[in-house]
Design a protein around this motif. Structure first.
Motif, PDB file in Angstrom:
ATOM      1  N   HIS A 112       0.859  -1.182   0.000  1.00  0.00           N
ATOM      2  CA  HIS A 112       0.000   0.000   0.000  1.00  0.00           C
ATOM      3  C   HIS A 112       0.895   1.232   0.000  1.00  0.00           C
ATOM      4  O   HIS A 112       1.772   1.378   0.851  1.00  0.00           O
ATOM      5  CB  HIS A 112      -0.926   0.013   1.219  1.00  0.00           C
ATOM      6  CG  HIS A 112      -1.938   1.119   1.179  1.00  0.00           C
ATOM      7  ND1 HIS A 112      -1.679   2.387   1.677  1.00  0.00           N
ATOM      8  CD2 HIS A 112      -3.197   1.143   0.694  1.00  0.00           C
ATOM      9  CE1 HIS A 112      -2.749   3.143   1.502  1.00  0.00           C
ATOM     10  NE2 HIS A 112      -3.689   2.427   0.920  1.00  0.00           N
ATOM     11  N   VAL A 113       0.653   2.120  -0.958  1.00  0.00           N
ATOM     12  CA  VAL A 113       1.485   3.310  -1.125  1.00  0.00           C
ATOM     13  C   VAL A 113       0.682   4.546  -0.740  1.00  0.00           C
ATOM     14  O   VAL A 113      -0.442   4.743  -1.212  1.00  0.00           O
ATOM     15  CB  VAL A 113       1.962   3.442  -2.591  1.00  0.00           C
ATOM     16  CG1 VAL A 113       2.802   4.693  -2.766  1.00  0.00           C
ATOM     17  CG2 VAL A 113       2.754   2.206  -3.006  1.00  0.00           C
ATOM     18  N   ILE A 168      -1.643  -2.706  -6.348  1.00  0.00           N
ATOM     19  CA  ILE A 168      -1.025  -1.972  -5.245  1.00  0.00           C
ATOM     20  C   ILE A 168      -2.045  -0.974  -4.731  1.00  0.00           C
ATOM     21  O   ILE A 168      -2.644  -0.224  -5.513  1.00  0.00           O
ATOM     22  CB  ILE A 168       0.250  -1.246  -5.718  1.00  0.00           C
ATOM     23  CG1 ILE A 168       1.257  -2.267  -6.255  1.00  0.00           C
ATOM     24  CG2 ILE A 168       0.861  -0.437  -4.586  1.00  0.00           C
ATOM     25  CD1 ILE A 168       2.465  -1.621  -6.919  1.00  0.00           C
ATOM     26  N   GLY A 169      -2.273  -0.949  -3.435  1.00  0.00           N
ATOM     27  CA  GLY A 169      -3.181   0.028  -2.841  1.00  0.00           C
ATOM     28  C   GLY A 169      -2.602   1.420  -2.914  1.00  0.00           C
ATOM     29  O   GLY A 169      -1.391   1.626  -2.801  1.00  0.00           O
ATOM     30  N   LEU A 170      -3.477   2.418  -3.113  1.00  0.00           N
ATOM     31  CA  LEU A 170      -3.032   3.794  -3.310  1.00  0.00           C
ATOM     32  C   LEU A 170      -3.776   4.770  -2.406  1.00  0.00           C
ATOM     33  O   LEU A 170      -4.974   4.625  -2.178  1.00  0.00           O
ATOM     34  CB  LEU A 170      -3.260   4.223  -4.775  1.00  0.00           C
ATOM     35  CG  LEU A 170      -2.541   3.422  -5.863  1.00  0.00           C
ATOM     36  CD1 LEU A 170      -3.057   3.836  -7.233  1.00  0.00           C
ATOM     37  CD2 LEU A 170      -1.038   3.633  -5.778  1.00  0.00           C
ATOM     38  N   GLY A 188      -7.861   3.895  -4.218  1.00  0.00           N
ATOM     39  CA  GLY A 188      -8.148   2.643  -4.913  1.00  0.00           C
ATOM     40  C   GLY A 188      -6.892   1.805  -5.059  1.00  0.00           C
ATOM     41  O   GLY A 188      -6.067   1.726  -4.150  1.00  0.00           O
ATOM     42  N   THR A 189      -6.736   1.204  -6.213  1.00  0.00           N
ATOM     43  CA  THR A 189      -5.564   0.381  -6.501  1.00  0.00           C
ATOM     44  C   THR A 189      -5.020   0.736  -7.870  1.00  0.00           C
ATOM     45  O   THR A 189      -5.657   1.476  -8.642  1.00  0.00           O
ATOM     46  CB  THR A 189      -5.915  -1.120  -6.475  1.00  0.00           C
ATOM     47  OG1 THR A 189      -6.773  -1.419  -7.599  1.00  0.00           O
ATOM     48  CG2 THR A 189      -6.615  -1.507  -5.191  1.00  0.00           C
ATOM     49  N   THR A 190      -3.842   0.194  -8.174  1.00  0.00           N
ATOM     50  CA  THR A 190      -3.282   0.414  -9.505  1.00  0.00           C
ATOM     51  C   THR A 190      -4.124  -0.244 -10.587  1.00  0.00           C
ATOM     52  O   THR A 190      -4.063   0.164 -11.754  1.00  0.00           O
ATOM     53  CB  THR A 190      -1.848  -0.147  -9.576  1.00  0.00           C
ATOM     54  OG1 THR A 190      -1.853  -1.505  -9.102  1.00  0.00           O
ATOM     55  CG2 THR A 190      -0.891   0.678  -8.737  1.00  0.00           C
ATOM     56  N   ILE A 191      -4.929  -1.236 -10.234  1.00  0.00           N
ATOM     57  CA  ILE A 191      -5.808  -1.879 -11.201  1.00  0.00           C
ATOM     58  C   ILE A 191      -7.083  -1.058 -11.389  1.00  0.00           C
ATOM     59  O   ILE A 191      -7.556  -0.881 -12.504  1.00  0.00           O
ATOM     60  CB  ILE A 191      -6.167  -3.306 -10.750  1.00  0.00           C
ATOM     61  CG1 ILE A 191      -4.883  -4.120 -10.542  1.00  0.00           C
ATOM     62  CG2 ILE A 191      -7.048  -3.984 -11.788  1.00  0.00           C
ATOM     63  CD1 ILE A 191      -3.972  -4.188 -11.738  1.00  0.00           C
TER      64      ILE A 191
END
Length: 404
Positions: free
Chosen positions: A119-120, A170-172, A201-204
């Motif tokens: 998670h970033v 990856i969580g954002l 959200g996420t990178t997806i």
């Protein structure tokens, strides 16, 4: 790429591994061809102590003056997904380097969680950033799902693409701020913006909220330079992101202030032309293009007017009405803006010079030049049509028609 040296030993149990030793990377290099991200001169050193890998040193550049550094730890517990806690610091780092987008950032990011589900979060200052508007939008690429015969079942009927993507998401939670120097150029636009955005959200499935606001800019349209007087591009948190436009540009021409407005979504913008004092859109266009009222334009100017309308409305909405009014103002029976044989823009004008005799002149902007034709009605469904072009090439046609 680079020079990698590893000296590690592993003891203990899978539940409680004990590692010792070190690993280092010198003169490393990483390049992402999709985003244009480049990490060069990577110097990394990991020290293993007990159940953790300690990132003692990690530095690199973007191939220029941009710098990146990192510190943190990575756990060795496989059941926990290899937990991690890291901090990345970026200084004038060019993270994106593509033909349509370049962006440098300053700030820090925190990465927590695990290698399997990181998670970033953090805050980044953008600038300078350059966005190039393409002359034509690229064609949609159809993604083909891959069916693995005899492969493992996918959860909930997920596709192969989704299955692979899920393992990489990856969580954002990243805030992006740009007080200035976000430049948007292309298709007649030259502008500078500021931005306040947040990506979650996420990178997806990223969720983008916030807006870009205009600082200054201009827009070339129909041979005129409009000053951008209002501008915002808003993101409301939809996934995939769908920006909403609210733009207005103005120019003074022949005693009026013409105003061009663009509102709505990025994919389906609504374009409106108005003026102060208020006038019909075709009249405003005529003054912009030719400095004269609609009933005084020539057939060739009517072609340019049709081209401008096509540019504004993407080939629809408003064109026939404008040409119809121009045809009536010029006293013609036909005024048509279309394409010649070679696909070049062409204007055709025609008029009945007497009952049953129609004369048409077509002027092309391509290599065909001009062509004159005369069509006469002989009665009983018979018509004869002759034509001649500027190279003295002639043609004769006899047609018979009967309605049942």
């Amino acid at each position: 790429l680079g020079s990698l040296a590893i000296t590690l030993s592993l003891a203990g149990t899978p539940d409680k591994p004990v590692i010792s030793g070190s690993a280092s990377l010198a003169r490393g290099r990483y390049e992402n061809s999709r985003t244009g991200t480049l990490l060069d001169g990577l110097d990394v050193r990991l020290q293993a102590k007990g159940e953790k890998l300690i990132l003692e040193r990690a530095t690199g550049t973007d191939g220029g003056r941009g710098r990146v550094s990192a510190t943190g730890t990575i756990g060795a517990e496989a059941k926990a997904g290899f937990p991690l806690a890291m901090v990345l610091n970026l200084q004038s780092m060019r993270l994106v380097r593509r033909d349509d987008l370049e962006a440098s950032v300053d700030g820090s990011l925190r990465v927590i969680g695990s290698l399997e589900a990181p998670h970033v979060s953090g805050s980044l200052k953008i600038g300078p950033a350059r966005v190039r508007i393409p002359e034509q939008l690229p064609a949609d690429v159809v993604e083909i799902d891959v069916i693995e015969v005899g492969g493992p079942a996918r959860p909930d009927g997920a596709s192969a693409t989704e299955g692979r993507a899920a393992s990489r998401k990856i969580g954002l939670d990243v805030k992006l701020h740009a007080p200035r120097q976000v430049f948007v150029r292309g298709r007649g636009v030259e502008s500078e913006w500021k931005a306040d955005l947040r990506i979650t959200g996420t990178t997806i499935r990223p969720i983008l909220a916030g807006s870009l606001s205009l600082i200054r800019g201009k827009f070339e349209f129909a041979g005129k330079t409009f000053n951008l007087t209002r501008g915002s591009i808003s993101f409301t948190g939809k996934s995939p992101p769908e920006p909403t436009l609210d733009l207005q540009a103005e120019v003074t021409a022949v005693g009026i202030v013409a105003k061009l407005g663009v509102t709505g979504s990025f994919e389906r913008p609504r374009i409106a032309l108005s003026s102060d004092p208020e006038m019909p859109q075709d009249e405003v266009l005529s003054r912009l293009l030719f400095g004269k009222t609609l009933n005084k334009i020539s057939p060739t100017q009517a072609l340019a007017l049709g081209e401008a309308v096509q540019t504004m409305y993407g080939g629809g909405g408003g064109g026939p009405g404008i040409l119809g009014r121009a045809k009536d103002s010029l006293g013609l029976d036909l005024l048509d803006v279309g394409r010649s044989v070679s696909g070049k823009s062409a204007v055709g004008i025609g008029k009945y010079i007497q009952d049953g005799v129609f004369v048409e002149v077509e002027q092309s902007l391509g290599t065909e030049g001009s062509r004159v034709s005369v069509e006469a009605d002989l009665g009983s469904g018979l018509t004869v049509k002759t034509s001649v072009d500027e190279k003295q090439r002639t043609g004769v046609g006899l047609n018979w028609r009967r309605d049942y």
